[in-house]
Design an enzyme around this catalytic site. Structure first.
Site, mmCIF file in Angstrom:
data_model
loop_
_atom_site.group_PDB
_atom_site.id
_atom_site.type_symbol
_atom_site.label_atom_id
_atom_site.label_comp_id
_atom_site.label_asym_id
_atom_site.label_seq_id
_atom_site.Cartn_x
_atom_site.Cartn_y
_atom_site.Cartn_z
ATOM 1 C CB THR A 98 -0.980 0.118 1.160
ATOM 2 O OG1 THR A 98 -1.811 -1.209 1.174
ATOM 3 C CG2 THR A 98 -1.795 1.234 1.157
ATOM 4 C CE LYS A 173 -5.469 -1.274 1.566
ATOM 5 N NZ LYS A 173 -4.408 -1.930 1.655
ATOM 6 C CE LYS A 241 1.508 2.393 4.562
ATOM 7 N NZ LYS A 241 1.937 1.282 3.622
#
Length: 289
Positions: A98, A173, A241
């Site tokens: 990711t 995502k 994050k």
């Protein structure tokens, strides 16, 4: 059967590489920054391990990466001994990290400059999804390259879809994480309210989960949340994050994410409580402190 390299054996990458070997039937060589982890994987699954990303990728048809962030990704791809330095022409680099859409576009350019191809393919489903081989994979790249990569990705996935050109998988995502953030905060507030109101949470959820309020988070996290247990799933450090990536992209494209920004701050509060490694459902702990 294809020759596959897998770079990054964290809680996600370790089982994903295993599925490529066992379920996919591929010839798999792995690399991990901690060599002992790669040795353990090779002993468990019967594959091979390499001492550098470049060594792992040599002669591979497909090279997978699953690391921590943009900088880690650049290190194992375009850095010294990175996999792109040894990938053969026509090989496909598939990134499950990711990361940002920006780095995905960089890697497509870098791969194509060396005669290869690139798919960004971040995953959703957490550690359990990786272990059970039922991840959702959101891909970005060229359609013909995606069609070549999909049968290999299928070894660890339940759903694989092409979202658009390079970077689109990462953007998808981001949407996934934006939706999860709001859902978990809503669930935390609902459970908190129910407890304050004297309701039986288990009885409550057995009813409302069958209606419009129902969600994966409610079905799979309400019980542990109610018990004050937060060791089941995606760690807050990683969620922050991811939300940071979402908020950075939003500043770039002009999207307004007020709830996401607020929940990111709430996760910061939980980190300050010592909950860095608690799972994302620990937003409830913040309300009950």
């Amino acid at each position: 059967m294809a020759k596959v390299a897998f770079i990054g054996l964290g809680v996600m990458g370790y089982p994903m590489a295993g599925h490529l070997k066992v379920k996919g039937g591929h010839e798999v060589t792995v690399y991990n920054r901690t060599t002992a982890k790669a040795e353990k994987w090779a002993a468990q699954f019967g594959g091979a391990y390499a001492l550098t990303p470049a060594e792992a990728a040599r002669d591979a048809d497909f090279v997978f990466t699953c690391v921590g962030n943009d900088d880690d990704l650049r290190s194992v791809t375009t850095g010294p001994d990175g996999c792109l330095s040894s990938m053969k022409p026509g090989a496909i680099l598939i990134d499950n990290t990711t990361a940002s859409a920006e780095v995905a576009r960089e890697l497509e350019t870098a791969a194509e400059a060396r005669g290869g191809f690139f798919i960004d393919a971040p995953v959703s489903g957490g550690q359990a999804g990786a272990e059970n081989g039922v991840l959702t994979v959101m891909c970005g790249g060229k359609p013909d390259i995606f069609e070549r990569a999909k049968p290999v990705i299928d070894a660890y996935a339940r759903m694989v879809g092409l979202m658009g050109p390079a970077g689109s998988g990462q953007l998808a995502k981001m949407v996934n994480q934006i939706c999860i953030a709001g859902l978990v905060q809503g669930l935390a507030e609902g459970i908190h309210f129910a407890k304050k109101a004297g309701l039986d949470v288990e009885n409550l959820v057995s009813v409302i989960s069958k209606g419009a309020a129902g969600s994966w988070q409610m079905e799979n996290r309400h019980k542990t949340m109610n018990e004050g247990k937060f060791d089941f799933g995606f760690a807050i450090d990683w969620m922050r994050k991811d939300l940071g990536i979402c908020l950075t992209e939003a500043r770039r494209n002009g999207a307004k994410l007020p709830v996401t920004a607020l929940v990111d701050q709430f996760y910061g509060d939980v980190q300050a409580m010592g909950g860095n490694r608690w799972d994302t459902s620990s937003l409830l702990a913040r309300l009950e402190k």
